[in-house]
Design a protein around this motif. Structure first.
Motif, PDB file in Angstrom:
ATOM      1  N   HIS A   1      64.487 110.355  48.523  1.00 14.33           N
ATOM      2  CA  HIS A   1      64.128 110.019  47.425  1.00 14.33           C
ATOM      3  C   HIS A   1      63.785 108.403  47.288  1.00 14.33           C
ATOM      4  N   LEU A   2      64.748 107.912  47.674  1.00 14.46           N
ATOM      5  CA  LEU A   2      64.648 106.286  47.682  1.00 14.46           C
ATOM      6  C   LEU A   2      63.148 105.962  48.654  1.00 14.46           C
ATOM      7  N   ILE A   3      63.264 106.496  49.767  1.00 16.01           N
ATOM      8  CA  ILE A   3      61.838 106.321  50.373  1.00 16.01           C
ATOM      9  C   ILE A   3      60.483 106.480  49.599  1.00 16.01           C
ATOM     10  N   LEU A   4      60.503 107.721  48.738  1.00 14.76           N
ATOM     11  CA  LEU A   4      59.622 108.149  47.858  1.00 14.76           C
ATOM     12  C   LEU A   4      59.211 106.798  46.771  1.00 14.76           C
ATOM     13  N   LEU A   5      60.394 106.548  46.395  1.00 11.71           N
ATOM     14  CA  LEU A   5      60.201 105.490  45.221  1.00 11.71           C
ATOM     15  C   LEU A   5      59.586 104.191  45.696  1.00 11.71           C
ATOM     16  N   ALA A   6      60.217 103.775  47.075  1.00  9.32           N
ATOM     17  CA  ALA A   6      59.853 102.468  47.368  1.00  9.32           C
ATOM     18  C   ALA A   6      58.490 102.616  48.019  1.00  9.32           C
ATOM     19  N   ARG A   7      57.802 103.630  48.319  1.00 12.56           N
ATOM     20  CA  ARG A   7      56.442 103.618  48.794  1.00 12.56           C
ATOM     21  C   ARG A   7      55.738 103.889  47.647  1.00 12.56           C
ATOM     22  N   ASP A   8      55.927 104.772  46.635  1.00 14.87           N
ATOM     23  CA  ASP A   8      54.973 105.393  45.483  1.00 14.87           C
ATOM     24  C   ASP A   8      55.207 104.686  44.214  1.00 14.87           C
ATOM     25  N   SER A   9      56.352 104.107  43.942  1.00 19.02           N
ATOM     26  CA  SER A   9      56.510 103.601  42.584  1.00 19.02           C
ATOM     27  C   SER A   9      56.359 101.924  42.526  1.00 19.02           C
ATOM     28  N   PRO A  10      55.245 101.437  41.890  1.00 20.67           N
ATOM     29  CA  PRO A  10      55.124  99.799  41.703  1.00 20.67           C
ATOM     30  C   PRO A  10      56.014  99.158  41.169  1.00 20.67           C
TER      31      PRO A  10
ATOM     32  N   PRO B   1      61.188  94.423  51.610  1.00 18.05           N
ATOM     33  CA  PRO B   1      61.030  95.985  51.447  1.00 18.05           C
ATOM     34  C   PRO B   1      60.247  96.677  52.582  1.00 18.05           C
ATOM     35  N   LYS B   2      59.198  95.985  53.141  1.00 15.13           N
ATOM     36  CA  LYS B   2      58.608  96.515  54.032  1.00 15.13           C
ATOM     37  C   LYS B   2      59.413  97.035  55.335  1.00 15.13           C
ATOM     38  N   ALA B   3      60.099  96.101  55.638  1.00 13.17           N
ATOM     39  CA  ALA B   3      61.181  96.129  56.849  1.00 13.17           C
ATOM     40  C   ALA B   3      62.378  97.274  56.521  1.00 13.17           C
ATOM     41  N   SER B   4      62.322  97.379  55.466  1.00 12.68           N
ATOM     42  CA  SER B   4      63.675  98.225  54.869  1.00 12.68           C
ATOM     43  C   SER B   4      63.076  99.742  55.125  1.00 12.68           C
ATOM     44  N   LEU B   5      62.159  99.936  55.046  1.00 10.98           N
ATOM     45  CA  LEU B   5      61.373 101.510  54.985  1.00 10.98           C
ATOM     46  C   LEU B   5      61.731 102.093  56.489  1.00 10.98           C
ATOM     47  N   PRO B   6      61.504 101.548  57.561  1.00  9.18           N
ATOM     48  CA  PRO B   6      62.011 102.296  58.952  1.00  9.18           C
ATOM     49  C   PRO B   6      63.442 102.275  58.965  1.00  9.18           C
ATOM     50  N   LEU B   7      64.346 101.279  58.339  1.00 10.40           N
ATOM     51  CA  LEU B   7      66.023 101.755  58.577  1.00 10.40           C
ATOM     52  C   LEU B   7      66.258 103.140  57.553  1.00 10.40           C
ATOM     53  N   LEU B   8      65.572 103.076  56.298  1.00  9.97           N
ATOM     54  CA  LEU B   8      65.972 103.943  55.606  1.00  9.97           C
ATOM     55  C   LEU B   8      65.384 105.407  56.258  1.00  9.97           C
TER      56      LEU B   8
ATOM     57  N   ARG C   1      58.822 105.012  29.233  1.00 11.13           N
ATOM     58  CA  ARG C   1      58.502 103.702  28.514  1.00 11.13           C
ATOM     59  C   ARG C   1      57.115 103.217  28.716  1.00 11.13           C
ATOM     60  N   PRO C   2      56.214 103.160  27.465  1.00  9.82           N
ATOM     61  CA  PRO C   2      55.048 102.323  27.707  1.00  9.82           C
ATOM     62  C   PRO C   2      55.115 101.222  28.635  1.00  9.82           C
ATOM     63  N   GLN C   3      56.123 100.619  28.641  1.00 11.09           N
ATOM     64  CA  GLN C   3      56.128  99.381  29.738  1.00 11.09           C
ATOM     65  C   GLN C   3      57.141  99.552  30.610  1.00 11.09           C
ATOM     66  N   PRO C   4      56.669  99.996  31.991  1.00  4.33           N
ATOM     67  CA  PRO C   4      57.719 100.127  33.168  1.00  4.33           C
ATOM     68  C   PRO C   4      58.852  98.815  33.145  1.00  4.33           C
ATOM     69  N   LEU C   5      60.089  99.623  33.254  1.00  6.16           N
ATOM     70  CA  LEU C   5      61.247  98.825  33.405  1.00  6.16           C
ATOM     71  C   LEU C   5      61.093  98.533  35.193  1.00  6.16           C
ATOM     72  N   LYS C   6      61.175  97.236  35.465  1.00  4.05           N
ATOM     73  CA  LYS C   6      60.902  97.000  36.924  1.00  4.05           C
ATOM     74  C   LYS C   6      62.308  96.768  37.460  1.00  4.05           C
TER      75      LYS C   6
ATOM     76  N   VAL D   1      59.339  99.923  41.237  1.00  4.50           N
ATOM     77  CA  VAL D   1      60.905  99.778  41.964  1.00  4.50           C
ATOM     78  C   VAL D   1      60.675  99.119  43.307  1.00  4.50           C
ATOM     79  N   THR D   2      61.620  98.147  43.448  1.00  5.32           N
ATOM     80  CA  THR D   2      61.487  97.406  44.874  1.00  5.32           C
ATOM     81  C   THR D   2      63.096  97.730  45.571  1.00  5.32           C
ATOM     82  N   ILE D   3      62.905  97.955  46.911  1.00  8.08           N
ATOM     83  CA  ILE D   3      64.264  98.630  47.594  1.00  8.08           C
ATOM     84  C   ILE D   3      64.373  97.684  48.975  1.00  8.08           C
ATOM     85  N   GLN D   4      65.409  96.960  48.966  1.00 12.45           N
ATOM     86  CA  GLN D   4      65.621  96.342  50.250  1.00 12.45           C
ATOM     87  C   GLN D   4      66.923  96.814  50.740  1.00 12.45           C
TER      88      GLN D   4
END
Length: 285
Positions: free
Chosen positions: A194-203, A270-277, A163-168, A205-208
């Motif tokens: 895959h979730l870790i990569l999305l959380a780190r690299d995709s602006p 989101p930041k604290a979720s990464l170590p648990l993932l 999509r031209p405008q990303p879905l958040k 996508v927000t994962i908690q």
């Protein structure tokens, strides 16, 4: 003359119904104000059973007092594209009305909040996890049906990504969902990586993660999605095996918006979720 109630015609009808009800009008009063002889015309339009022409919209804008430029343009787009063939219509026999309506809604949404204690959302799934979830649901009768549904899900991911405008996308994932060994340990480890990569690299996508230690939380009534649109409205979608409920009345949307805010507070940041993932992925090694 009756027409096919395509997802866009149903969305158009739902929007016009929402606006009419916000005015406090019955279908009969709306028909009278619009100059229709019978309320059945309004009923057919609201149910997607009667087409509107682009030339008719200015009359609706005037009578319904629709002045918001973004909402006007959204209604124009729905009318223009009402009968357009969508990519998912190639999957006849796999797509039913609730899923078609959902795909149509996501197409124009700007934001999607997801809480599901049962499975990771389809837009965030790996192919192996998607296949395992589909097989496990027992909803499909043949291997061919399963493969077509998985292919559809992956094509939906690509369509949203392009999509031209990303879905958040913002999701709160209960720890139990992440530890459920869907498809086996290797499949689940790949999904979490895959979730870790999305959380780190995709602006977009927000994962908690909602840890076990959170105890009772705001989402204990069950899964839901909260969609946001360019016109500033939100819509709640609650899905089951073969049905979906779309709710857009102000009070209900506010309730689920509050629930989503509370879930964000209950979960790790989101930041604290990464170590648990990462720890869960390591446990699955």
């Amino acid at each position: 003359m009756p027409v096919e109630p395509t997802p866009r015609r149903r969305r158009l009808g739902a929007e016009l119904r929402r606006i009419r009800e916000a005015r406090g009008w019955t279908q009969d009063e709306a028909a009278r104000r619009l100059g229709y002889q019978s309320l059945s015309t309004v009923s057919k339009i609201e149910n997607g059973l009667q087409a509107l022409k682009i030339q008719q919209l200015p009359h609706f804008f005037e009578v319904y007092d629709i002045t918001d430029p973004a909402l006007r343009e959204e209604l124009r787009d729905l009318v223009r594209r009402a009968g357009e063939v969508d990519w998912w219509q190639r999957y006849e026999g796999v797509i039913d009305d609730p899923l078609g309506d959902y795909l149509s809604l996501v197409e124009s949404a700007t934001g999607l909040f997801v809480f599901n204690p049962l499975a990771i959302h389809g837009l965030l799934q790996t192919p192996d996890y998607a296949r395992a979830v589909t097989e496990g649901s027992r909803a499909w009768k043949t291997i061919g049906d399963i493969e077509r549904f998985v292919t559809l899900r992956l094509e939906h991911q690509r369509a949203i990504a392009e999509r031209p405008q990303p879905l958040k996308i913002w999701t709160v994932l209960p720890e139990g969902v992440l530890r459920q060994e869907v498809g086996g340990r290797a499949c689940m480890r790949g999904q979490i990586e895959h979730l870790i990569l999305l959380a780190r690299d995709s602006p977009s996508v927000t994962i908690q993660v909602l840890p076990f230690t959170a105890g009772a939380h705001a989402g204990m009534d069950g899964p839901f999605m909260l969609m946001s649109f360019p016109t500033g409205r939100d819509l709640v979608c609650i899905e089951s095996l073969r049905a979906a409920l779309h709710l857009n009345d102000h009070e209900t949307v506010d309730l689920y918006r509050t629930t989503s805010d509370l879930l964000k507070s209950d979960a790790l940041s989101p930041k604290a979720s990464l170590p648990l993932l990462s720890a869960i992925a390591k446990d699955l090694s």
